[in-house]
Design an enzyme around this catalytic site. Structure first.
Site, short mmCIF file in Angstrom:
data_model
loop_
_atom_site.label_atom_id
_atom_site.label_comp_id
_atom_site.label_asym_id
_atom_site.label_seq_id
_atom_site.Cartn_x
_atom_site.Cartn_y
_atom_site.Cartn_z
N CYS B 121 10.86 -23.99 0.98
CA CYS B 121 10.94 -24.78 -0.25
C CYS B 121 11.43 -26.19 0.06
O CYS B 121 11.43 -27.06 -0.81
CB CYS B 121 11.84 -24.09 -1.27
SG CYS B 121 13.50 -23.78 -0.66
N CYS B 143 12.83 -17.82 -1.37
CA CYS B 143 11.53 -17.87 -0.69
C CYS B 143 11.18 -16.52 -0.09
O CYS B 143 10.03 -16.08 -0.18
CB CYS B 143 11.53 -18.95 0.40
SG CYS B 143 11.43 -20.61 -0.30
N CYS B 162 7.27 -11.90 9.16
CA CYS B 162 8.19 -13.01 8.94
C CYS B 162 7.39 -14.21 8.45
O CYS B 162 6.21 -14.34 8.73
CB CYS B 162 8.91 -13.32 10.26
SG CYS B 162 9.79 -14.87 10.24
N CYS B 167 4.99 -16.03 13.92
CA CYS B 167 6.02 -15.04 14.22
C CYS B 167 5.44 -13.68 13.82
O CYS B 167 5.04 -13.47 12.68
CB CYS B 167 7.31 -15.31 13.45
SG CYS B 167 8.56 -14.05 13.80
N CYS B 209 -4.71 15.81 -0.76
CA CYS B 209 -5.51 16.94 -1.26
C CYS B 209 -6.59 16.37 -2.17
O CYS B 209 -6.30 15.52 -3.00
CB CYS B 209 -4.62 17.92 -2.02
SG CYS B 209 -5.54 19.16 -2.94
N CYS B 215 -3.44 16.84 -7.57
CA CYS B 215 -2.20 17.61 -7.68
C CYS B 215 -1.00 16.82 -7.14
O CYS B 215 0.13 17.25 -7.30
CB CYS B 215 -2.33 18.92 -6.91
SG CYS B 215 -2.62 18.68 -5.13
N CYS B 281 -42.44 45.52 -12.83
CA CYS B 281 -42.77 45.05 -14.18
C CYS B 281 -42.79 43.53 -14.28
O CYS B 281 -43.14 42.97 -15.32
CB CYS B 281 -41.81 45.65 -15.21
SG CYS B 281 -40.13 45.03 -15.04
N CYS B 291 -23.53 44.12 -5.04
CA CYS B 291 -24.36 44.51 -3.91
C CYS B 291 -25.81 44.12 -4.15
O CYS B 291 -26.21 43.80 -5.26
CB CYS B 291 -24.24 45.98 -3.62
SG CYS B 291 -24.82 47.02 -4.95
#
Lengths: 194, 583
Positions: B121, B143, B162, B167, B209, B215, B281, B291
């Site tokens: 500044c 700042c 920084c 830097c 997840c 969640c 048919c 099954c």
């Protein structure tokens, strides 16, 4: 909010050593968020002798966000768009640091003019030319500097004359040409729109 | 990857000896199993989850926590890689790359009451209102705060550098926290969360997840990213691509398949997907049981898979010889390619779909079976233990899953979309036969298992129940072994021999998709990952049963062992993960 206190200080600082650096920053209007920077073309480059204007606009977060810079003067360079004047420079993007100033940023831009980086191009056409036909590149860059970056250059005098012949006042023509970076068509548009 | 491979081999060799007849030496295999090493990380345990990694780095390099975190964020929480860099390039390089500075700058402190010009500044500020970072750069607190705010808003919380030009040092998180919270407490919270969530976002071992609505949990795996996990919210997914668990399909195969099914589904209407015309048919028949032997209302029995009529002789004991799962190439040359491709797709799609649907139907069995169990329990029966029926059901679910995903796998493995360059036509044919043999065997046994599980055993005599029990236990072991073999065939003979393509699949888990366990905050750092407490408990419980620890044997002659320690053996392949967890 832009830290205008700092911008003021930057401008003072800049004008203090303008003679040494050749770099000038001035407000576009009374609003400090929009400024114009001027850098001389580096000696020993095709930009030598030219004066390049750069539009600067400061974001709200300045200096914590980088200033936006764009060439107003048309320039032929691999890292600067030949169309828009956009600059490809790391410190204007992710490498910006709040400790940098407008002056140091403009110095970096000036350094970029001396040392193009064709591997990270902004303008692919120019970069290709730079790599493959360096002589052509140098000639084009020099020609563009002559045509657009030298207010007193012959090309400009011819443009001024042509525009004056169209019926515009010479003073207006010159300021219009300067404002658009020497582009005759843009100057004409500007003159026509008043 | 290498780790994954070798552990797989270990696993197989274990299995091989178990399948063999001599089980006496199985004591040698009494190493604790690689139990649930995947962890659920909740919002609350996020800090605890990263504590261990932080602790390791802090201890080894004697660092403060924020420096350790900076290093870990830079090296994406890969402690091994971080240590490797340390060994190869040294501490200075390690720190320099990550932006860690641990030099003390005490000598540079300005006397109290003096003023400092802040380079940002450009104002003169009392030294008490400035902060010097570890790198030695000092700016005023205002700042710093502004800088932090901008970086947090940019989503850069994890690596705030920084302010000084060039830097590379990363700012101390405590400084950021303190300064920001004074002016913007809400932003400080945001910063904190971003920092913590780095452990999830920047870490290849941890992923969110994929449940929707989310969640809030993340899952951490230990070694191989090609695995399937179950979150504590119940979501089961492939850790690698985050879509539904799809092994033995590879991620790419599954992606292509899912897309294909979405696209094709518009042309294949509901009827084709859900019904089959009765061969007699011709009415569309919808399957309402698990099954695949279906009886039409007209009395005609037919195979749900191929739609072919079967006589009354078509019993379930002979389905193993039923070879309709094999893809028969279109014999007529006249049919054009597109049509052939469509038929080919429909072949695999219908089978994939049939097993998925069976799976859904069978899911309802669970409740029915519970009722049957309680009815039987009320009768004064010598049968006390019904884990066989529950275990059998779980085995059925798991095998069904493997079976249904084996069809899209085969579609791509033996099609010309992915591996055309990898093998000749002849090679492909041989491999296809090899695979289909395995698949057929599995299919036959899964259907048998399904049939026995659907028996209303509560209405049967004890002897008959015992017989069913024996069958279920047997078939459970057989299907498990066959699933294992299908995976082995895929991993070694099919995907393993690829030269160009890189397809990995989640390894076969006999116990089903691994449930990630909750990460406990009190988890001791030196507790090896491989033996989390819950598992040690289970294995200790089992050990006294001595010889019983090998009761899983693939042969029916071992059933007596099961009576002693029903569903408790260390190597019990039919043991659902849940039971172990309970132990």
């Amino acid at each position: 909010m832009i830290d205008f206190g700092r911008v003021q200080k930057e401008l003072q600082e800049c004008s203090r050593d303008m003679a040494a650096s050749g770099i000038k920053v001035s407000p576009k209007s009374d609003n400090l968020a929009r400024l114009v920077g001027t850098i001389p073309g580096p000696i020993g480059t095709p930009y030598e002798g030219g004066t390049f204007q750069i539009d600067i606009s400061l974001p709200d977060g300045y200096p914590f966000e980088p200033p936006k810079m764009q060439f107003a003067t048309k320039v032929w360079h691999p890292n600067i768009s030949s169309q828009s004047g956009a600059i490809c420079l790391d410190i204007l993007k992710d490498q910006w640091s709040p400790a940098l100033t407008l002056k140091t940023a403009l110095l970096s831009v000036q350094a970029l003019l001396s040392a193009p980086e064709p591997d990270d191009p902004q303008d692919a056409v120019v970069a290709q030319q730079y790599i493959r036909e360096n002589q052509t590149f140098l000639a084009t860059a020099r020609y563009w500097t002559e045509s657009f970056a030298k207010a007193s250059s012959l090309g400009v005098e011819e443009k001024v004359q042509r525009l004056v012949e169209m019926g515009f006042a010479e003073a207006h023509v010159r300021s219009a040409l300067e404002a658009v970076g020497g582009d005759e068509n843009l100057a004409l548009e500007k003159l026509c729109s008043g | 990857m290498e780790d994954g491979m070798s552990s797989d081999e270990d696993y197989y060799s274990d299995r091989d000896s178990l399948d063999g007849l001599e089980n006496e030496d199985s004591e040698f295999h009494c190493t604790p199993p690689k139990g649930p090493t995947t962890k659920v990380i909740t919002k609350e345990s996020l800090l605890a989850a990263q504590r261990e990694d932080l602790r390791r780095v802090m201890d080894l390099l004697s660092l403060r926590e924020h420096h350790a975190r900076t290093l870990l964020i830079y090296y994406r929480w890969d402690v091994e890689r971080l240590f490797a860099v340390l060994v190869e390039k040294g501490k200075d390089f390690l720190f320099d790359q990550a932006g860690v500075t641990v030099v003390e700058h005490q000598g540079l402190e300005s006397p109290l009451g003096s003023t400092i010009t802040c380079d940002i500044c450009m104002d003169d500020v009392p030294s008490g209102e400035t902060t010097r970072e570890d790198c030695g750069h000092c700016f005023c607190n205002n700042c710093w705060t502004e800088h932090f705010m901008v970086k947090i808003n940019e989503g850069q919380s994890r690596r705030i550098r920084c302010m000084a030009h060039k830097c590379n040092a990363i700012c101390d998180e405590a400084v950021v926290r303190n300064l920001v919270s004074k002016r913007h407490p809400d932003m400080a919270e945001k910063f904190e969360r971003f920092l913590l969530e780095s452990y999830i976002e920047d870490n290849k071992r941890v992923k969110w997840c994929p449940s929707t609505p989310h969640c809030g949990n993340a899952i951490r795996i230990e070694d191989d990213e090609f695995c399937e996990v179950e979150c504590s919210c119940g979501m089961q997914f492939c850790f690698s691509c985050l879509s539904e668990a799809h092994s033995p399909c590879s991620c790419l195969m599954w992606e292509l398949w899912a897309k294909k099914c979405r696209d094709e589904s518009e042309t294949v209407n509901w009827i084709t997907a859900h019904t089959k015309p009765c061969p007699k048919c011709h009415k569309p028949v919808e399957k309402n049981g698990g099954c695949n032997l279906v009886s039409c209302i007209c009395g005609q029995a037919f195979c749900w898979l191929c739609g072919g009529a079967t006589g009354r002789d078509h019993t379930w004991s002979s389905i193993s010889g039923h070879s309709c799962g094999r893809y028969k190439a279109e014999r007529e040359k006249k049919s054009e390619r597109a049509k052939r491709d469509h038929y080919r797709y429909m072949h695999y799609y219908n089978r994939y779909r049939a097993h998925t649907d069976s799976f859904k139907q069978e899911s309802k069995l669970k409740e029915i079976i519970q009722v049957r169990v309680s009815i039987t329990e009320e009768r004064d029966s010598r049968l006390r233990d019904f884990s066989w029926v529950n275990n059998g059901l779980l085995r059925l679910f798991r095998s069904r899953r493997v079976l249904s995903y084996s069809y899209p796998f085969a579609f791509y493995m033996f099609g010309d979309e992915l591996f055309n360059d990898e093998m000749t036509k002849e090679e492909r044919e041989i491999k296809q036969h090899l695979f289909e043999d395995q698949q057929q065997q599995l299919e036959g046994n899964v259907e048998k298992l399904s049939k026995f599980l659907e028996e209303p055993f509560d209405q049967y005599s004890e002897d008959k129940v015992m017989e069913i029990r024996m069958q279920v236990i047997n078939l459970s072991v057989i299907t498990d072994t066959l699933c294992q073999k299908v995976y082995e065939c895929i991993e070694n003979d099919l995907l393993g021999s690829l030269q160009y393509g890189n397809h990995n699949i989640a390894p076969y888990k006999s116990k089903g998709i691994e449930k990630a366990s909750e990460l406990t905050a009190c988890w001791k750092a030196n507790d090896s990952d491989k033996y989390p407490p819950s598992d040690c408990g289970a294995s200790e419980l089992d050990r006294p049963s001595g010889s019983g620890s090998s009761d899983e044997s693939g042969c029916s002659s071992r059933k007596r062992a099961r009576k002693d320690s029903p569903g408790g053996g260390l190597f019990d392949l039919n043991l659902p993960a849940e039971v172990i967890d309970r132990n």
